[in-house]
Design a protein around this motif. Structure first.
Motif, PDB file in Angstrom:
ATOM      1  N   ARG A 219       6.558 -18.684 -11.382  1.00  0.00           N
ATOM      2  CA  ARG A 219       6.914 -19.536 -10.227  1.00  0.00           C
ATOM      3  C   ARG A 219       8.411 -19.837 -10.212  1.00  0.00           C
ATOM      4  O   ARG A 219       9.034 -19.864  -9.153  1.00  0.00           O
ATOM      5  N   LEU A 220       9.003 -20.043 -11.379  1.00  0.00           N
ATOM      6  CA  LEU A 220      10.444 -20.292 -11.455  1.00  0.00           C
ATOM      7  C   LEU A 220      11.226 -19.061 -10.999  1.00  0.00           C
ATOM      8  O   LEU A 220      12.208 -19.174 -10.266  1.00  0.00           O
ATOM      9  N   ARG A 221      10.776 -17.868 -11.418  1.00  0.00           N
ATOM     10  CA  ARG A 221      11.445 -16.627 -11.004  1.00  0.00           C
ATOM     11  C   ARG A 221      11.414 -16.469  -9.488  1.00  0.00           C
ATOM     12  O   ARG A 221      12.441 -16.199  -8.859  1.00  0.00           O
TER      13      ARG A 221
ATOM     14  N   ARG B   8      12.724 -28.576  -4.528  1.00  0.00           N
ATOM     15  CA  ARG B   8      12.586 -27.751  -5.723  1.00  0.00           C
ATOM     16  C   ARG B   8      12.456 -28.574  -7.010  1.00  0.00           C
ATOM     17  O   ARG B   8      12.035 -28.051  -8.039  1.00  0.00           O
ATOM     18  N   LEU B   9      12.830 -29.842  -6.981  1.00  0.00           N
ATOM     19  CA  LEU B   9      12.863 -30.657  -8.198  1.00  0.00           C
ATOM     20  C   LEU B   9      11.541 -30.716  -8.963  1.00  0.00           C
ATOM     21  O   LEU B   9      11.542 -30.586 -10.191  1.00  0.00           O
ATOM     22  N   PRO B  10      10.383 -30.924  -8.306  1.00  0.00           N
ATOM     23  CA  PRO B  10       9.142 -31.019  -9.078  1.00  0.00           C
ATOM     24  C   PRO B  10       8.842 -29.768  -9.921  1.00  0.00           C
ATOM     25  O   PRO B  10       8.426 -29.881 -11.073  1.00  0.00           O
TER      26      PRO B  10
ATOM     27  N   GLU C 292       8.747 -29.671 -14.351  1.00  0.00           N
ATOM     28  CA  GLU C 292       7.480 -29.420 -15.072  1.00  0.00           C
ATOM     29  C   GLU C 292       7.782 -29.024 -16.501  1.00  0.00           C
ATOM     30  O   GLU C 292       8.780 -28.401 -16.779  1.00  0.00           O
ATOM     31  N   GLU C 293       6.869 -29.346 -17.367  1.00  0.00           N
ATOM     32  CA  GLU C 293       7.003 -28.920 -18.780  1.00  0.00           C
ATOM     33  C   GLU C 293       5.815 -28.111 -19.174  1.00  0.00           C
ATOM     34  O   GLU C 293       4.762 -28.194 -18.771  1.00  0.00           O
TER      35      GLU C 293
END
Length: 141
Positions: free
Chosen positions: A58-60, A134-136, A140-141
């Motif tokens: 998801r980050l990519r 985009r912050l949430p 996330e961890e």
């Protein structure tokens, strides 16, 4: 004085249901920093190293979409317009995250806690709607 030798991990860090994968490393994920084997990640043509976890994927995708959005916003800014698509207003403020310019309707102050010089500092940050959305995902961890 004893000299300790530290060894870099040489085995995949991903876990299955019962045990950790022990295959040799192929790369290290640029998002979570875990080492991965050929089954648990990939090195893309442009050199990016990304594991197969859902969050890292998801980050990519988010980075790809963000770069497309940012290029469009910069193009709008060249026309002296707000970087938000479909906004005809002139830009007057800059986003502290993406460095694009926006009108007052599309920029907000966000209170954030960030590390600064070894301490956590709370500060107000000017942020466009796109970066704020985009912050949430990135927290996330």
């Amino acid at each position: 004085m004893e000299i300790r030798e530290y060894h870099k991990a040489t085995r995949c860090a991903h876990r299955g249901r019962l045990r950790r994968c022990r295959e040799p490393l192929l790369g290290q994920c640029q998002y979570c920093a875990r080492g991965f084997c050929a089954r648990h990640g990939r090195i893309q043509d442009d050199g990016q190293e990304i594991c197969i976890t859902d969050r890292c994927e998801r980050l990519r995708v988010d980075v790809e979409q963000h770069l497309i959005f940012k290029a469009a916003a910069k193009a709008f800014n060249q026309e002296q317009r707000c970087g938000q698509p479909d906004c005809p207003l002139p830009h007057s403020l800059i986003c502290d995250r993406c460095s694009c310019r926006y009108c007052e309707d599309h920029l907000r102050q966000v209170i954030m806690t960030r590390p600064r010089g070894g301490e956590l500092m709370t500060e107000a940050v000017a942020m466009c709607d796109h970066c704020r959305a985009r912050l949430p995902l990135w927290s996330e961890e």
